[in-house]
Scaffold this motif. Structure first.
Motif, mmCIF file in Angstrom:
data_model
loop_
_atom_site.group_PDB
_atom_site.id
_atom_site.type_symbol
_atom_site.label_atom_id
_atom_site.label_comp_id
_atom_site.label_asym_id
_atom_site.label_seq_id
_atom_site.Cartn_x
_atom_site.Cartn_y
_atom_site.Cartn_z
ATOM 1 N N ILE A 34 0.855 -1.189 0.000
ATOM 2 C CA ILE A 34 0.000 0.000 0.000
ATOM 3 C C ILE A 34 0.886 1.232 0.000
ATOM 4 O O ILE A 34 1.863 1.304 0.752
ATOM 5 C CB ILE A 34 -0.925 0.006 1.231
ATOM 6 C CG1 ILE A 34 -1.901 -1.157 1.154
ATOM 7 C CG2 ILE A 34 -1.676 1.332 1.346
ATOM 8 C CD1 ILE A 34 -2.769 -1.304 2.391
ATOM 9 N N LYS A 35 0.549 2.191 -0.847
ATOM 10 C CA LYS A 35 1.298 3.444 -0.931
ATOM 11 C C LYS A 35 0.341 4.620 -0.797
ATOM 12 O O LYS A 35 -0.758 4.591 -1.348
ATOM 13 C CB LYS A 35 2.025 3.566 -2.269
ATOM 14 C CG LYS A 35 3.001 2.458 -2.594
ATOM 15 C CD LYS A 35 3.613 2.681 -3.971
ATOM 16 C CE LYS A 35 4.525 1.541 -4.385
ATOM 17 N NZ LYS A 35 5.092 1.768 -5.746
ATOM 18 N N PHE A 36 0.757 5.639 -0.059
ATOM 19 C CA PHE A 36 0.040 6.905 -0.077
ATOM 20 C C PHE A 36 1.040 8.016 0.165
ATOM 21 O O PHE A 36 2.206 7.763 0.521
ATOM 22 C CB PHE A 36 -1.101 6.933 0.947
ATOM 23 C CG PHE A 36 -0.666 6.983 2.382
ATOM 24 C CD1 PHE A 36 -0.548 8.195 3.061
ATOM 25 C CD2 PHE A 36 -0.404 5.810 3.073
ATOM 26 C CE1 PHE A 36 -0.166 8.235 4.384
ATOM 27 C CE2 PHE A 36 -0.028 5.844 4.409
ATOM 28 C CZ PHE A 36 0.096 7.055 5.070
ATOM 29 N N ALA A 37 0.624 9.249 -0.047
ATOM 30 C CA ALA A 37 1.538 10.384 0.031
ATOM 31 C C ALA A 37 1.074 11.398 1.065
ATOM 32 O O ALA A 37 -0.109 11.460 1.429
ATOM 33 C CB ALA A 37 1.671 11.056 -1.338
ATOM 34 N N ALA A 38 2.023 12.185 1.539
ATOM 35 C CA ALA A 38 1.735 13.283 2.455
ATOM 36 C C ALA A 38 2.423 14.531 1.925
ATOM 37 O O ALA A 38 3.619 14.516 1.637
ATOM 38 C CB ALA A 38 2.225 12.967 3.860
ATOM 39 N N CYS A 39 1.635 15.602 1.780
ATOM 40 C CA CYS A 39 2.170 16.880 1.303
ATOM 41 C C CYS A 39 2.471 17.752 2.514
ATOM 42 O O CYS A 39 1.607 17.960 3.374
ATOM 43 C CB CYS A 39 1.160 17.556 0.382
ATOM 44 S SG CYS A 39 1.673 19.193 -0.204
ATOM 45 N N THR A 40 3.700 18.290 2.581
ATOM 46 C CA THR A 40 4.132 19.067 3.748
ATOM 47 C C THR A 40 4.412 20.529 3.422
ATOM 48 O O THR A 40 5.099 21.210 4.178
ATOM 49 C CB THR A 40 5.387 18.425 4.358
ATOM 50 O OG1 THR A 40 6.447 18.427 3.391
ATOM 51 C CG2 THR A 40 5.105 16.989 4.789
ATOM 52 N N VAL A 41 3.860 21.023 2.326
ATOM 53 C CA VAL A 41 4.086 22.422 1.944
ATOM 54 C C VAL A 41 3.573 23.353 3.052
ATOM 55 O O VAL A 41 2.424 23.255 3.479
ATOM 56 C CB VAL A 41 3.374 22.751 0.613
ATOM 57 C CG1 VAL A 41 3.477 24.238 0.309
ATOM 58 C CG2 VAL A 41 3.966 21.938 -0.526
ATOM 59 N N GLY A 42 4.447 24.236 3.519
ATOM 60 C CA GLY A 42 4.052 25.211 4.537
ATOM 61 C C GLY A 42 4.029 24.670 5.950
ATOM 62 O O GLY A 42 3.682 25.394 6.890
ATOM 63 N N ALA A 43 4.384 23.392 6.112
ATOM 64 C CA ALA A 43 4.321 22.787 7.448
ATOM 65 C C ALA A 43 5.599 22.978 8.247
ATOM 66 O O ALA A 43 5.669 22.583 9.413
ATOM 67 C CB ALA A 43 4.017 21.294 7.321
ATOM 68 N N GLY A 44 6.609 23.584 7.644
ATOM 69 C CA GLY A 44 7.859 23.823 8.349
ATOM 70 C C GLY A 44 8.788 22.625 8.283
ATOM 71 O O GLY A 44 8.495 21.601 7.659
#
Length: 234
Positions: A34-44
């Protein structure tokens, strides 16, 4: 007095800016990565942590890698069927939609599907039907498609008989060969695709030479034109 003094500068982190991209979490199956993604733009400048536990509380091995500086890819493989909990944090703090419940299923046994009563040479213009028994497959998400040689679909009526059993009916309109596609959760059954060749006996023309004087006890010669009747044996 007391100056100069040292101050530790800590990067601000904002876990509320982390976005979990759940594509890839649909229909989890035992043994399938299983694969999924996490976007961290602006999260520091934080640290992404993901834990996955099965319904017995046993942790699964999780791999986190960089897609690019602002996106992470998370991978894990369920080993058992049942409920699983995915928890995502950013530098130890919870993120939006970071608690995900999954229902992991056993792999489908497509070989357990039984296809019966399929007429390989149905009559043109006559309704024909067949049955599909998916009761032991592990899913009843059946899709039936019948295409002509141009790839155009025929109208197919599906009746749910209950307990994973279905009756499908259709009417061939010409001797054009047909392709029967049977899928469960978008996976072809072992018997799919299947070729069906309709026939049309009404197109057979029998000709007798009426100008000849036929006598009793002598063989009679007939001319049989099967053009348009479809492949078959006379």
């Amino acid at each position: 007095e007391g100056c100069p003094f040292h101050v530790d500068v800590v990067d601000d982190v904002d876990p509320l800016k982390v976005k979990i991209l759940t594509k890839g979490l649909e229909n989890p199956v035992v043994g399938k990565e299983i694969k999924f993604a996490a976007c961290t733009v602006g999260a520091g400048n934080g640290d992404l942590k993901v834990t996955v536990v099965d319904e017995d509380g046993q942790p699964l091995k999780v791999t986190i890698g960089d897609i690019d500086p602002d996106n992470k890819e998370v991978k894990f493989t369920p080993e058992h069927a049942g409920k699983h909990r995915v928890s995502v944090t950013w530098s130890g703090q919870p993120v939006p939609d970071g608690e995900i419940d999954l229902e992991v299923k056993k792999p489908l046994d497509l070989t357990a599907c039984i296809l019966s009563d399929v007429n390989a040479n149905p009559l043109v213009g006559s309704p024909t039907h067949f049955t599909v028994d998916c009761s032991k497959v592990g899913s009843d998400d059946l899709k039936v498609e019948i295409l002509n040689s141009n790839g155009d679909p025929l109208q197919v009526t599906i009746d749910n008989l209950g307990s994973g059993r279905f009756n499908a009916s259709y009417t061939p309109m010409s001797v054009d060969p047909l392709k029967l596609n049977l899928k469960i959760e978008d996976s072809h059954l072992p018997s799919s695709p299947t070729t069906i060749q309709p026939i049309d006996p009404s197109k057979i023309i029998v000709k007798l030479d009426n100008d000849k004087d036929w006598k009793v006890g002598e063989p009679v010669e007939l001319a049989v034109d099967i053009t348009g009747a479809g492949p078959g044996q006379l």
